[in-house]
Design a protein around this motif. Structure first.
Motif, short mmCIF file in Angstrom:
data_model
loop_
_atom_site.label_atom_id
_atom_site.label_comp_id
_atom_site.label_asym_id
_atom_site.label_seq_id
_atom_site.Cartn_x
_atom_site.Cartn_y
_atom_site.Cartn_z
N PHE A 62 7.15 -0.72 17.28
CA PHE A 62 7.14 -0.49 15.83
C PHE A 62 6.30 0.75 15.49
O PHE A 62 6.64 1.48 14.55
CB PHE A 62 6.62 -1.71 15.08
CG PHE A 62 7.51 -2.92 15.21
CD1 PHE A 62 8.89 -2.81 15.21
CD2 PHE A 62 6.97 -4.18 15.35
CE1 PHE A 62 9.71 -3.92 15.33
CE2 PHE A 62 7.77 -5.31 15.47
CZ PHE A 62 9.15 -5.17 15.46
N SER A 63 5.24 0.99 16.23
CA SER A 63 4.44 2.19 16.00
C SER A 63 5.23 3.46 16.28
O SER A 63 5.11 4.45 15.57
CB SER A 63 3.17 2.18 16.87
OG SER A 63 2.31 1.16 16.48
N ALA A 95 7.61 4.02 13.36
CA ALA A 95 7.02 4.04 12.01
C ALA A 95 7.48 5.23 11.18
O ALA A 95 7.84 5.09 10.01
CB ALA A 95 5.50 4.02 12.10
N HIS A 96 7.50 6.40 11.77
CA HIS A 96 7.87 7.59 11.00
C HIS A 96 9.36 7.63 10.68
O HIS A 96 9.76 8.19 9.66
CB HIS A 96 7.41 8.85 11.73
CG HIS A 96 5.92 8.97 11.76
ND1 HIS A 96 5.19 9.29 10.64
CD2 HIS A 96 5.02 8.76 12.74
CE1 HIS A 96 3.90 9.30 10.94
NE2 HIS A 96 3.78 8.96 12.21
N CYS A 128 10.99 4.85 9.96
CA CYS A 128 11.03 3.94 8.80
C CYS A 128 10.59 4.68 7.54
O CYS A 128 11.18 4.49 6.47
CB CYS A 128 10.13 2.74 9.03
SG CYS A 128 10.71 1.59 10.28
N GLU A 129 9.57 5.49 7.67
CA GLU A 129 9.07 6.25 6.52
C GLU A 129 10.13 7.22 6.00
O GLU A 129 10.34 7.33 4.79
CB GLU A 129 7.81 7.02 6.89
CG GLU A 129 7.26 7.84 5.74
CD GLU A 129 6.19 8.80 6.17
OE1 GLU A 129 5.39 9.18 5.31
OE2 GLU A 129 6.18 9.20 7.35
N LEU A 175 8.02 2.41 1.29
CA LEU A 175 7.64 1.72 2.53
C LEU A 175 6.30 1.01 2.37
O LEU A 175 6.14 -0.12 2.81
CB LEU A 175 7.60 2.69 3.71
CG LEU A 175 7.27 2.06 5.06
CD1 LEU A 175 8.29 0.99 5.44
CD2 LEU A 175 7.19 3.11 6.14
N LEU A 185 5.96 -3.01 2.83
CA LEU A 185 5.08 -3.65 3.81
C LEU A 185 4.21 -4.72 3.17
O LEU A 185 4.01 -5.81 3.73
CB LEU A 185 4.22 -2.61 4.52
CG LEU A 185 4.95 -1.62 5.42
CD1 LEU A 185 3.98 -0.60 5.98
CD2 LEU A 185 5.67 -2.33 6.54
N PHE A 235 5.32 -6.16 12.95
CA PHE A 235 6.03 -4.98 12.45
C PHE A 235 5.13 -4.24 11.45
O PHE A 235 4.99 -3.01 11.51
CB PHE A 235 7.35 -5.38 11.78
CG PHE A 235 7.97 -4.28 10.97
CD1 PHE A 235 8.61 -3.23 11.60
CD2 PHE A 235 7.90 -4.30 9.59
CE1 PHE A 235 9.17 -2.20 10.86
CE2 PHE A 235 8.46 -3.28 8.84
CZ PHE A 235 9.09 -2.23 9.47
N THR A 287 3.55 -0.58 12.03
CA THR A 287 4.06 0.47 11.16
C THR A 287 2.96 1.09 10.30
O THR A 287 2.87 2.31 10.17
CB THR A 287 5.18 -0.08 10.25
OG1 THR A 287 6.18 -0.67 11.08
CG2 THR A 287 5.79 1.01 9.42
N HIS A 288 2.12 0.26 9.71
CA HIS A 288 1.19 0.82 8.73
C HIS A 288 0.05 1.63 9.35
O HIS A 288 -0.41 2.59 8.75
CB HIS A 288 0.67 -0.25 7.77
CG HIS A 288 -0.58 -0.94 8.18
ND1 HIS A 288 -0.61 -1.92 9.13
CD2 HIS A 288 -1.84 -0.78 7.76
CE1 HIS A 288 -1.85 -2.35 9.26
NE2 HIS A 288 -2.62 -1.68 8.45
N LEU A 319 1.05 5.32 10.01
CA LEU A 319 1.37 5.97 8.73
C LEU A 319 0.11 6.26 7.93
O LEU A 319 -0.05 7.36 7.38
CB LEU A 319 2.33 5.10 7.91
CG LEU A 319 3.73 4.93 8.48
CD1 LEU A 319 4.56 4.03 7.60
CD2 LEU A 319 4.39 6.28 8.67
#
Length: 189
Positions: free
Chosen positions: A116-117, A120-121, A123-124, A132, A136, A164, A168-169, A172
């Motif tokens: 997920f890391s 992440a970008h 998803c962004e 996003l 989250l 996730f 992800t966060h 970001l």
């Protein structure tokens, strides 16, 4: 000859009787017991360091409003997901996940954070920065509500939602801090 107490023996010597220690481990033990530890000196923080730290705290919490909200958001979302990390195994036990699967599931969760890391970008770029961040937060709240409403073994998969969010966060938010803070303050903020 120095007598070794249990507290001064390295862990390997406590687990294996000395007559069974391989010869290769005797040499490091000799170096370990013959070395002298340096005395700890008292470190005094210079006045300028304390002043610099105060200036950075004032900058990040009062002068730069965007950084203040990014820090607050990161703190809230990190704690919301960290609570689930602490209760994951207890939750698995409550919903009836076999103990033999705990290690496999735990490894899968840790692996998923890495995946997920990396994504992440992407998803962004798909959702947009603001959307996003809101998504989250709502995902975390929704996952807690759903997990509380249903007591099923399938809810073990809902824990992946928290991982996730964790995966992800973090990258970001670090990227946002890098964008918002100049390089002279970035490491401290």
């Amino acid at each position: 000859k120095r007598k070794l107490t249990t507290a001064s023996k390295p862990p390997i010597m406590l687990a294996i009787p000395s007559e069974k220690l391989p010869k290769a481990r005797i040499l490091p033990s000799i170096f370990l017991y013959s070395s002298v530890r340096p005395r700890a000196s008292k470190y005094e923080i210079p006045e300028s360091s304390v002043k610099d730290l105060k200036n950075i705290v004032v900058y990040s919490l009062h002068k730069n409003k965007k950084i203040k909200w990014v820090i607050l958001y990161f703190a809230i979302l990190s704690n919301v997901t960290f609570v689930m990390v602490w209760f994951t195994q207890h939750y698995w036990k409550e919903i009836g996940v076999p103990l033999a699967l705990f290690g496999v599931l735990w490894a899968a969760l840790q692996f998923s954070v890495g995946i997920f890391s990396l994504l992440a970008h992407k998803c962004e770029s798909f959702f947009g920065k603001g959307r996003l961040l809101i998504l989250l937060l709502f995902l975390a709240c929704g996952a807690y509500v759903i997990m509380g409403m249903f007591n099923s073994i399938w809810m073990a998969l809902m824990i992946f939602v928290f991982y996730f969010i964790r995966g992800t966060h973090t990258p970001l938010i670090r990227a946002y801090v890098n964008e918002l803070v100049d390089s002279s303050r970035r490491a401290t903020v």
